[in-house]
Motif scaffolding. Structure first.
Motif, PDB file in Angstrom:
ATOM      1  N   ILE A  20     -32.575  26.737  28.034  1.00  0.00           N
ATOM      2  CA  ILE A  20     -33.941  26.624  27.505  1.00  0.00           C
ATOM      3  C   ILE A  20     -34.626  25.394  28.090  1.00  0.00           C
ATOM      4  CG2 ILE A  20     -33.318  27.776  25.353  1.00  0.00           C
ATOM      5  CD1 ILE A  20     -33.204  25.060  24.009  1.00  0.00           C
ATOM      6  N   CYS A  21     -35.945  25.326  27.907  1.00  0.00           N
ATOM      7  CA  CYS A  21     -36.696  24.185  28.413  1.00  0.00           C
ATOM      8  C   CYS A  21     -36.580  23.010  27.442  1.00  0.00           C
ATOM      9  CB  CYS A  21     -38.156  24.570  28.625  1.00  0.00           C
ATOM     10  SG  CYS A  21     -39.043  24.952  27.104  1.00  0.00           S
ATOM     11  N   ILE A  22     -36.946  21.836  27.922  1.00  0.00           N
ATOM     12  CA  ILE A  22     -36.825  20.647  27.076  1.00  0.00           C
ATOM     13  C   ILE A  22     -37.784  20.688  25.903  1.00  0.00           C
ATOM     14  CG2 ILE A  22     -35.917  19.121  28.867  1.00  0.00           C
ATOM     15  CD1 ILE A  22     -38.773  18.029  29.185  1.00  0.00           C
ATOM     16  N   ARG A  23     -38.869  21.419  26.072  1.00  0.00           N
ATOM     17  CA  ARG A  23     -39.828  21.538  24.986  1.00  0.00           C
ATOM     18  C   ARG A  23     -39.209  22.288  23.808  1.00  0.00           C
ATOM     19  NH1 ARG A  23     -45.531  23.291  27.203  1.00  0.00           N
ATOM     20  NH2 ARG A  23     -44.306  25.104  27.715  1.00  0.00           N
ATOM     21  N   CYS A  24     -38.523  23.378  24.110  1.00  0.00           N
ATOM     22  CA  CYS A  24     -37.826  24.127  23.057  1.00  0.00           C
ATOM     23  C   CYS A  24     -36.641  23.335  22.535  1.00  0.00           C
ATOM     24  CB  CYS A  24     -37.351  25.465  23.606  1.00  0.00           C
ATOM     25  SG  CYS A  24     -38.696  26.606  23.963  1.00  0.00           S
ATOM     26  N   ALA A  25     -35.974  22.614  23.407  1.00  0.00           N
ATOM     27  CA  ALA A  25     -34.808  21.830  23.006  1.00  0.00           C
ATOM     28  C   ALA A  25     -35.196  20.732  22.025  1.00  0.00           C
ATOM     29  CB  ALA A  25     -34.144  21.233  24.242  1.00  0.00           C
ATOM     30  N   SER A  70     -36.295  29.639  34.156  1.00  0.00           N
ATOM     31  CA  SER A  70     -37.205  30.104  33.119  1.00  0.00           C
ATOM     32  C   SER A  70     -36.517  29.983  31.771  1.00  0.00           C
ATOM     33  CB  SER A  70     -37.629  31.547  33.389  1.00  0.00           C
ATOM     34  OG  SER A  70     -36.531  32.407  33.308  1.00  0.00           O
ATOM     35  N   CYS A  71     -37.220  29.463  30.822  1.00  0.00           N
ATOM     36  CA  CYS A  71     -36.697  29.280  29.478  1.00  0.00           C
ATOM     37  C   CYS A  71     -36.467  30.636  28.820  1.00  0.00           C
ATOM     38  CB  CYS A  71     -37.678  28.449  28.671  1.00  0.00           C
ATOM     39  SG  CYS A  71     -37.227  28.307  26.942  1.00  0.00           S
ATOM     40  N   ARG A  72     -35.317  30.814  28.212  1.00  0.00           N
ATOM     41  CA  ARG A  72     -35.021  32.117  27.604  1.00  0.00           C
ATOM     42  C   ARG A  72     -35.648  32.243  26.222  1.00  0.00           C
ATOM     43  NH1 ARG A  72     -30.511  32.060  24.076  1.00  0.00           N
ATOM     44  NH2 ARG A  72     -29.417  30.087  24.039  1.00  0.00           N
ATOM     45  N   LEU A  73     -36.199  31.169  25.720  1.00  0.00           N
ATOM     46  CA  LEU A  73     -36.879  31.229  24.429  1.00  0.00           C
ATOM     47  C   LEU A  73     -38.371  31.495  24.584  1.00  0.00           C
ATOM     48  CD1 LEU A  73     -35.311  28.485  22.147  1.00  0.00           C
ATOM     49  CD2 LEU A  73     -34.993  30.954  22.089  1.00  0.00           C
ATOM     50  N   CYS A  74     -39.054  30.602  25.310  1.00  0.00           N
ATOM     51  CA  CYS A  74     -40.498  30.732  25.429  1.00  0.00           C
ATOM     52  C   CYS A  74     -40.923  31.347  26.752  1.00  0.00           C
ATOM     53  CB  CYS A  74     -41.163  29.375  25.248  1.00  0.00           C
ATOM     54  SG  CYS A  74     -40.811  28.202  26.572  1.00  0.00           S
ATOM     55  N   GLY A  75     -39.976  31.470  27.706  1.00  0.00           N
ATOM     56  CA  GLY A  75     -40.289  32.105  28.976  1.00  0.00           C
ATOM     57  C   GLY A  75     -41.016  31.210  29.958  1.00  0.00           C
TER      58      GLY A  75
END
Ligand SMILES: [Zn+2]
Ligand SMILES: [Zn+2]
Length: 47
Positions: free
Chosen positions: A37-42, A18-23
């Motif tokens: 984090i997920c690649i989308r946030c990255a 689970s992404c720690r930014l967007c969850g």
């Protein structure tokens, strides 16, 4: 019913992280382990 969570980004693989930014629940391919984090946030911002 099995509790299998599908990746919210690619929608194909089983989400293990689970992404720690967007969850978002994402699979191995869509997760940046070094940053947690997920690649989308990255892609959106460089941390
Ligand atoms: Zn994925
Ligand atoms: Zn994210």
């Amino acid at each position: 019913m099995e509790k299998v969570v599908i990746c919210q980004i690619c929608g194909k693989n089983i989400a293990k992280y689970s992404c720690r930014l967007c969850g978002a629940l994402v699979c191995e391919n869509c997760y940046v382990k070094e940053k947690g984090i997920c690649i989308r946030c990255a892609q959106g911002k460089f941390i």
